[in-house]
Design a protein around this motif. Structure first.
Motif, short mmCIF file in Angstrom:
data_model
loop_
_atom_site.label_atom_id
_atom_site.label_comp_id
_atom_site.label_asym_id
_atom_site.label_seq_id
_atom_site.Cartn_x
_atom_site.Cartn_y
_atom_site.Cartn_z
N SER A 179 7.00 -2.12 -3.66
CA SER A 179 8.16 -2.91 -3.69
C SER A 179 9.30 -2.60 -4.31
CB SER A 179 7.82 -4.14 -3.68
OG SER A 179 7.41 -4.62 -4.96
N ASP A 180 9.19 -1.93 -5.38
CA ASP A 180 10.26 -1.45 -6.27
C ASP A 180 10.88 -0.17 -5.94
OD1 ASP A 180 8.44 0.31 -7.07
OD2 ASP A 180 8.47 -0.43 -9.33
N GLY A 181 10.45 0.59 -4.94
CA GLY A 181 10.83 1.78 -4.47
C GLY A 181 10.31 3.18 -4.73
N THR A 182 9.30 2.79 -5.71
CA THR A 182 8.57 3.91 -6.40
C THR A 182 7.52 4.07 -5.33
OG1 THR A 182 7.21 2.32 -7.62
CG2 THR A 182 9.37 3.17 -8.92
N THR B 179 3.50 -4.18 -6.47
CA THR B 179 3.36 -4.63 -5.16
C THR B 179 3.32 -3.59 -3.97
OG1 THR B 179 3.88 -6.97 -5.65
CG2 THR B 179 3.68 -6.20 -3.40
N ALA B 180 2.38 -3.02 -3.76
CA ALA B 180 2.38 -2.08 -2.59
C ALA B 180 2.74 -2.46 -1.39
CB ALA B 180 0.70 -1.44 -2.47
N TYR C 163 7.06 -7.85 11.13
CA TYR C 163 6.62 -7.53 9.90
C TYR C 163 7.44 -7.37 8.72
CZ TYR C 163 3.03 -5.02 6.85
OH TYR C 163 2.34 -4.62 5.90
N THR C 164 7.32 -8.11 7.73
CA THR C 164 8.34 -7.81 6.47
C THR C 164 7.45 -7.70 5.25
OG1 THR C 164 10.11 -9.47 7.65
CG2 THR C 164 9.90 -8.89 5.28
N ASP C 165 7.94 -6.59 4.62
CA ASP C 165 6.72 -6.25 3.26
C ASP C 165 7.31 -6.90 2.03
OD1 ASP C 165 9.14 -4.65 1.73
OD2 ASP C 165 8.21 -2.96 3.27
N ALA C 166 6.58 -6.83 1.19
CA ALA C 166 6.77 -7.65 -0.18
C ALA C 166 8.30 -7.46 -0.77
CB ALA C 166 6.01 -7.25 -1.28
N SER C 167 9.05 -6.19 -0.39
CA SER C 167 10.31 -5.87 -0.69
C SER C 167 11.50 -6.32 0.24
CB SER C 167 10.57 -4.36 -0.99
OG SER C 167 9.95 -3.57 -0.09
N ASP C 168 11.04 -7.08 1.13
CA ASP C 168 11.82 -7.84 2.09
C ASP C 168 12.39 -6.61 3.15
OD1 ASP C 168 11.29 -10.35 1.82
OD2 ASP C 168 12.77 -10.57 0.25
N ASN C 169 11.92 -5.49 3.55
CA ASN C 169 12.12 -4.51 4.29
C ASN C 169 11.80 -5.11 5.49
OD1 ASN C 169 13.57 -2.41 2.77
ND2 ASN C 169 11.56 -2.45 1.62
N SER C 170 12.61 -5.20 6.52
CA SER C 170 12.10 -5.52 8.04
C SER C 170 12.51 -4.55 8.98
CB SER C 170 13.04 -6.97 8.31
OG SER C 170 14.22 -6.62 8.10
N ALA D 54 2.62 -0.89 12.08
CA ALA D 54 3.81 -0.80 12.06
C ALA D 54 4.35 0.38 11.32
CB ALA D 54 4.40 -2.07 11.55
N VAL D 55 5.32 1.14 11.35
CA VAL D 55 5.95 2.09 10.41
C VAL D 55 7.48 1.76 10.40
CG1 VAL D 55 4.45 3.97 11.30
CG2 VAL D 55 6.58 3.73 12.38
N ARG D 56 7.99 2.32 9.30
CA ARG D 56 9.40 2.27 8.67
C ARG D 56 9.71 3.35 8.09
NH1 ARG D 56 11.18 0.93 4.00
NH2 ARG D 56 9.70 -0.31 2.62
N ALA D 57 11.12 3.86 8.09
CA ALA D 57 11.77 4.73 7.48
C ALA D 57 11.46 4.35 5.82
CB ALA D 57 13.13 4.99 7.53
N PHE D 58 11.31 5.21 4.98
CA PHE D 58 11.27 4.92 3.42
C PHE D 58 12.47 5.68 2.59
CE2 PHE D 58 9.47 5.30 -0.82
CZ PHE D 58 9.31 4.00 -1.15
#
Length: 178
Positions: A9-12, A22-23, A89-96, A174-178
């Motif tokens: 979630s911290d972008g690492t 948090t993965a 779907y929203t992950d722990a870093s609030d990416n939607s 689900a997939v998303r850009a990172f």
């Protein structure tokens, strides 16, 4: 820093699981050693659609374009359960910006499923929450040649892609850009 690394979630990202972080996904695509796309840590089972209409979700390479085509349909939230789950779907870093992968994205995902499952095993062994890919059929966001009735699926046991009736419940990731 590539395929199979765990995204946090911290972008690492890291090859090993860090329980202090948090993965949010596992890297499925990397360009020049930089992670560019991740897959969700969980999945669901849902129908592609509950109606038999042509949706213009025809891209075989861009799942986000297919999501946008579906979202242009009145009442899409009720009519397209697999798309709705990915969009919600929203992950722990609030990416939607999650979406149902297109046919070619799903095939790429299948080609690295063993590496993804190994990363998921690291997460679950470290008391994290994640679900391994099963051996069933997964929906893509791409309509099949007969767009009214079928969409592309991929078998995660044999690896083949086929058209399947849209109103059958299949696995959804689900997939998303990172």
């Amino acid at each position: 820093e590539g395929i199979g690394y765990i995204a946090y979630s911290d972008g690492t990202i890291s090859a090993e699981y860090n329980s202090a972080k948090t993965a949010v996904g596992v890297v499925i695509e990397a360009t020049g050693g930089v992670a560019t796309k991740i897959v969700s840590l969980t999945e669901t089972t849902a129908e592609w659609s509950i109606e038999e209409v042509d949706t213009n979700a025809t891209s075989e390479t861009d799942g986000m374009a297919n999501l946008r085509a579906i979202q242009s349909i009145d009442g899409w939230e009720e009519k397209y359960p697999a798309f709705k789950w990915c969009d919600d779907y929203t992950d722990a870093s609030d990416n939607s910006e999650w979406y149902l992968p297109a046919k070619d994205e799903l095939d790429q995902l299948y080609s690295v499923k063993d590496v993804i499952n190994t990363a998921i095993e690291k997460i679950t062994a470290g008391d994290g929450t994640a679900t391994s890919f099963d051996t069933g059929n997964y929906w893509s966001s791409s309509q099949y040649y007969d767009g009214n009735f079928e969409a592309w699926t991929q078998s995660f046991s044999a690896g083949d892609q086929n058209g399947d009736l849209k109103d059958i419940a299949r696995s959804v990731r689900a997939v998303r850009a990172f």
